[in-house]
Design a protein around this motif. Structure first.
Motif, PDB file in Angstrom:
ATOM      1  N   ASP A  53       0.819  -1.216   0.000  1.00 40.89           N
ATOM      2  CA  ASP A  53       0.000   0.000   0.000  1.00 40.89           C
ATOM      3  C   ASP A  53       0.850   1.262   0.000  1.00 40.89           C
ATOM      4  N   PHE A  54       2.045   1.150   0.553  1.00 38.14           N
ATOM      5  CA  PHE A  54       2.864   2.351   0.725  1.00 38.14           C
ATOM      6  C   PHE A  54       4.330   1.949   0.716  1.00 38.14           C
ATOM      7  N   LEU A  55       5.136   2.719  -0.003  1.00 40.27           N
ATOM      8  CA  LEU A  55       6.584   2.482  -0.052  1.00 40.27           C
ATOM      9  C   LEU A  55       7.285   3.822   0.001  1.00 40.27           C
ATOM     10  N   ASP A  56       8.238   3.971   0.909  1.00 43.93           N
ATOM     11  CA  ASP A  56       8.996   5.225   0.947  1.00 43.93           C
ATOM     12  C   ASP A  56      10.478   4.954   0.667  1.00 43.93           C
ATOM     13  N   SER A  57      11.298   5.978   0.818  1.00 47.50           N
ATOM     14  CA  SER A  57      12.711   5.834   0.450  1.00 47.50           C
ATOM     15  C   SER A  57      13.441   4.846   1.361  1.00 47.50           C
ATOM     16  N   THR A  58      12.946   4.680   2.585  1.00 48.20           N
ATOM     17  CA  THR A  58      13.554   3.676   3.456  1.00 48.20           C
ATOM     18  C   THR A  58      13.382   2.291   2.842  1.00 48.20           C
ATOM     19  N   LEU A  60      12.945   1.696  -0.356  1.00 53.07           N
ATOM     20  CA  LEU A  60      13.820   1.647  -1.526  1.00 53.07           C
ATOM     21  C   LEU A  60      15.241   1.266  -1.111  1.00 53.07           C
ATOM     22  N   GLY A  61      15.687   1.873  -0.007  1.00 55.29           N
ATOM     23  CA  GLY A  61      17.032   1.576   0.476  1.00 55.29           C
ATOM     24  C   GLY A  61      17.203   0.101   0.820  1.00 55.29           C
ATOM     25  N   VAL A  62      16.167  -0.492   1.396  1.00 54.49           N
ATOM     26  CA  VAL A  62      16.224  -1.917   1.743  1.00 54.49           C
ATOM     27  C   VAL A  62      16.306  -2.761   0.468  1.00 54.49           C
ATOM     28  N   LEU A  63      15.515  -2.402  -0.538  1.00 49.64           N
ATOM     29  CA  LEU A  63      15.548  -3.162  -1.794  1.00 49.64           C
ATOM     30  C   LEU A  63      16.905  -3.020  -2.484  1.00 49.64           C
ATOM     31  N   VAL A  64      17.458  -1.814  -2.469  1.00 50.68           N
ATOM     32  CA  VAL A  64      18.785  -1.616  -3.057  1.00 50.68           C
ATOM     33  C   VAL A  64      19.835  -2.408  -2.280  1.00 50.68           C
ATOM     34  N   GLY A  65      19.713  -2.408  -0.962  1.00 48.73           N
ATOM     35  CA  GLY A  65      20.640  -3.199  -0.143  1.00 48.73           C
ATOM     36  C   GLY A  65      20.549  -4.677  -0.476  1.00 48.73           C
ATOM     37  N   GLY A  66      19.331  -5.157  -0.676  1.00 47.24           N
ATOM     38  CA  GLY A  66      19.142  -6.557  -1.066  1.00 47.24           C
ATOM     39  C   GLY A  66      19.743  -6.849  -2.423  1.00 47.24           C
TER      40      GLY A  66
ATOM     41  N   GLU B  90      22.923  14.173  -6.993  1.00 48.64           N
ATOM     42  CA  GLU B  90      22.551  13.918  -8.378  1.00 48.64           C
ATOM     43  C   GLU B  90      21.676  12.686  -8.453  1.00 48.64           C
ATOM     44  N   GLN B  91      20.991  12.506  -9.596  1.00 48.29           N
ATOM     45  CA  GLN B  91      20.179  11.314  -9.783  1.00 48.29           C
ATOM     46  C   GLN B  91      21.072  10.080  -9.893  1.00 48.29           C
ATOM     47  N   PRO B  92      20.605   8.937  -9.391  1.00 46.04           N
ATOM     48  CA  PRO B  92      21.412   7.723  -9.483  1.00 46.04           C
ATOM     49  C   PRO B  92      21.476   7.198 -10.903  1.00 46.04           C
ATOM     50  N   LEU B  93      22.616   6.664 -11.274  1.00 49.63           N
ATOM     51  CA  LEU B  93      22.761   6.101 -12.599  1.00 49.63           C
ATOM     52  C   LEU B  93      22.986   4.604 -12.557  1.00 49.63           C
ATOM     53  N   ASP B  94      23.672   4.140 -11.542  1.00 49.37           N
ATOM     54  CA  ASP B  94      23.886   2.702 -11.454  1.00 49.37           C
ATOM     55  C   ASP B  94      24.020   2.292  -9.993  1.00 49.37           C
ATOM     56  N   LEU B  95      24.012   0.989  -9.789  1.00 50.29           N
ATOM     57  CA  LEU B  95      23.992   0.453  -8.428  1.00 50.29           C
ATOM     58  C   LEU B  95      25.204   0.871  -7.618  1.00 50.29           C
ATOM     59  N   GLY B  96      26.346   0.950  -8.275  1.00 54.00           N
ATOM     60  CA  GLY B  96      27.568   1.284  -7.564  1.00 54.00           C
ATOM     61  C   GLY B  96      27.545   2.659  -6.929  1.00 54.00           C
ATOM     62  N   MET B  97      26.715   3.560  -7.499  1.00 53.50           N
ATOM     63  CA  MET B  97      26.627   4.909  -6.932  1.00 53.50           C
ATOM     64  C   MET B  97      25.754   4.952  -5.691  1.00 53.50           C
ATOM     65  N   LEU B  98      24.981   3.915  -5.454  1.00 53.51           N
ATOM     66  CA  LEU B  98      23.991   3.960  -4.394  1.00 53.51           C
ATOM     67  C   LEU B  98      24.622   3.580  -3.055  1.00 53.51           C
ATOM     68  N   SER B  99      25.474   4.453  -2.556  1.00 56.05           N
ATOM     69  CA  SER B  99      26.103   4.227  -1.263  1.00 56.05           C
ATOM     70  C   SER B  99      25.076   4.458  -0.161  1.00 56.05           C
ATOM     71  N   ASP B 100      25.422   4.064   1.064  1.00 52.63           N
ATOM     72  CA  ASP B 100      24.499   4.274   2.174  1.00 52.63           C
ATOM     73  C   ASP B 100      24.209   5.756   2.385  1.00 52.63           C
ATOM     74  N   SER B 101      25.249   6.604   2.241  1.00 48.80           N
ATOM     75  CA  SER B 101      25.014   8.032   2.446  1.00 48.80           C
ATOM     76  C   SER B 101      24.103   8.593   1.372  1.00 48.80           C
ATOM     77  N   PHE B 102      24.263   8.053   0.162  1.00 52.47           N
ATOM     78  CA  PHE B 102      23.368   8.495  -0.900  1.00 52.47           C
ATOM     79  C   PHE B 102      21.931   8.117  -0.558  1.00 52.47           C
ATOM     80  N   MET B 103      21.748   6.865  -0.128  1.00 50.35           N
ATOM     81  CA  MET B 103      20.396   6.400   0.162  1.00 50.35           C
ATOM     82  C   MET B 103      19.762   7.215   1.277  1.00 50.35           C
ATOM     83  N   SER B 104      20.560   7.663   2.244  1.00 51.70           N
ATOM     84  CA  SER B 104      19.985   8.418   3.346  1.00 51.70           C
ATOM     85  C   SER B 104      19.416   9.744   2.876  1.00 51.70           C
TER      86      SER B 104
END
Lengths: 116, 139
Positions: A53-58, A60-66, B90-104
């Motif tokens: 129902d709802f997804l936020d950037s947190t 997204l961060g979990v999915l990217v981490g996975g 900046e907007q993300p372009l690939d997975l390698g750029m997606l550091s933890d600080s970026f995600m925060s």
């Protein structure tokens, strides 16, 4: 609504069923599940978000981490999602270029099979 | 101008409550139904960001939200007391750029993509995020 998580294996694919809201409060549970699955050798994950129902950037961060974790094992993490309000956040952040996003589990399984 | 103020402890569980309150007031203020999901997500992002910042720097301090209708706009301001770093990315372009600080910092990018009008005021004493959407009614 709280977050409900379930998972099962079909061939070499692990399908993760997600239902409810993924936010700063609930996302840690999804993170733990993804980490646990990878630690147990499941490197090809398909996250079904059709009941999210709802997804936020947190979330997204979990999915990217996975995704980072499975890629470290030459694996994959792909998504099933057709909801516009969920897809919008992937578009805004540019993550549509990072994740494979499918319209159904069957479509994802078919694409996954072709990659083998 | 009608204003609703909400303060809450820096706990992740309260972010959902803040989202629900903001969405309810947005609806009452006359924000179009098609924009309510954007309000819910943007306010949630701003509150999540504030909660994470407070938990890192000042967990005992409350976070404040002001919601008001002002000259045909529904305006939300989320204020925290945590010292802020520069938050543009900046907007993300690939997975390698997606550091933890970026995600925060993803939350700010999401808010900027969602809200009709956004201003972010970072300072050493905290960050104010003000965002607004068109509204048709008085609250």
């Amino acid at each position: 609504m709280d977050l409900k998580l379930d998972h099962h294996n079909e061939d070499r694919l692990t399908i993760v069923e997600v239902e409810g809201e993924i936010d700063v409060y609930t996302a840690p549970r999804l993170r733990e599940l993804l980490i646990d699955l990878v630690n147990k050798g499941n490197f090809h994950l398909l996250v079904n978000m059709e009941k999210v129902d709802f997804l936020d950037s947190t979330g997204l961060g979990v999915l990217v981490g996975g995704l980072k974790r499975v890629r470290a094992h030459d694996g994959s993490l792909e998504l099933v999602c057709t909801q516009e309000r969920i897809l919008k956040i992937f578009r805004i952040t540019g993550l549509t270029k990072v994740f494979g996003i499918y319209a159904s589990v069957d479509e994802a399984k078919e694409a996954h099979g072709k990659d083998k | 101008m009608a204003t609703v103020e909400l303060t809450f402890s820096a706990l992740p569980a309260h972010v959902r409550t803040a989202r629900l309150v903001a969405t309810a007031i947005a609806r009452r203020t006359g924000v179009e139904e098609s924009l309510l999901d954007e309000v819910r997500l943007a306010v949630g992002e701003a509150c999540s960001r504030a909660v994470e910042a407070h938990r890192a720097h000042c967990p005992g301090e409350p976070i404040r939200i002001e919601l008001r209708d002002d000259s045909g706009r529904f305006e939300v301001t989320v204020s925290d007391h945590a010292p802020s770093d520069e938050i543009k990315q900046e907007q993300p372009l690939d997975l390698g750029m997606l550091s933890d600080s970026f995600m925060s910092n993803f939350g700010i990018a999401v808010i900027e993509g969602l809200a009709d009008d956004v201003e972010v005021f970072p300072s050493p004493k905290g960050t104010n995020i003000r965002m607004s959407w068109p509204a048709t009614n008085g609250a």
